[in-house]
Write an enzyme that holds these catalytic residues in place. Structure first.
Site, PDB file in Angstrom:
ATOM      1  N   ASP A   4      23.868  17.271   6.425  1.00  0.00           N
ATOM      2  CA  ASP A   4      23.383  17.469   5.061  1.00  0.00           C
ATOM      3  C   ASP A   4      23.241  18.968   4.845  1.00  0.00           C
ATOM      4  OD1 ASP A   4      23.074  14.784   4.180  1.00  0.00           O
ATOM      5  OD2 ASP A   4      21.233  14.616   5.342  1.00  0.00           O
ATOM      6  N   CYS A  32      21.492  13.689   8.622  1.00  0.00           N
ATOM      7  CA  CYS A  32      20.980  12.423   8.104  1.00  0.00           C
ATOM      8  C   CYS A  32      20.422  11.645   9.300  1.00  0.00           C
ATOM      9  CB  CYS A  32      22.087  11.634   7.423  1.00  0.00           C
ATOM     10  SG  CYS A  32      21.571   9.958   6.958  1.00  0.00           S
TER      11      CYS A  32
END
Length: 155
Positions: free
Chosen positions: A60, A53
């Site tokens: 992620d 992120c």
């Protein structure tokens, strides 16, 4: 391997290769398509794709499915694996990661057609799926469903 084979220019295959520090520094490699007279689909499934992120630095995770109908070039799979692995420490939103991968492959390979499905695992309770394709798929080529079910919570 013959000195003049379609594989002779490859640098990363067959040896130890360091993970690139970023997607921008990753070197994709390609070989001439020995079946260029046939219209067919190539699928890469990447069930453990990771990036960061850009705001929090938290990891992620996504399941990527890349389909392409090659023209003159095939992407060499180890170089693709290293390129995708370089996103591990790269901060970008889901949409940016997914579309950047597709655009780089289209620019590098000039395929007849390319499609990517980015099935991102939920963060903050919201899964984000990102889909893109370069245009209409060529007629007569079998392109199966990507096989990734839509996210279903408890509902």
């Amino acid at each position: 391997m013959a000195e003049n084979s379609i594989y002779s220019g490859l640098k990363q295959l067959g040896g130890t290769t360091e993970m690139p520090e970023s997607p921008e520094l990753a070197e994709l490699e390609r070989v001439e398509n020995p079946q260029a007279d046939v219209t067919y689909n190539v699928r890469f499934t990447v069930p453990e794709f990771t990036s960061l992120c850009p705001m929090t630095g938290q990891p992620d995770f996504a399941h990527l499915v890349i389909d392409y109908v090659p023209a003159k070039w095939l992407v060499e799979s180890k170089s693709l694996k290293l390129y995708l692995g370089a996103f591990r420490n790269h901060g970008a939103f889901h949409e940016d990661c997914t579309i950047s991968i597709a655009r780089r492959l289209v620019e590098f390979l000039d395929p007849q057609w390319l499609r990517i499905g980015g099935y991102w695992y939920p963060r903050g309770g919201i899964p984000i799926d990102v889909f893109w394709q370069s245009g209409e798929a060529p007629s007569g080529v079998w392109i199966p469903d990507q096989g990734v079910p839509p996210y279903r919570g408890r509902g």
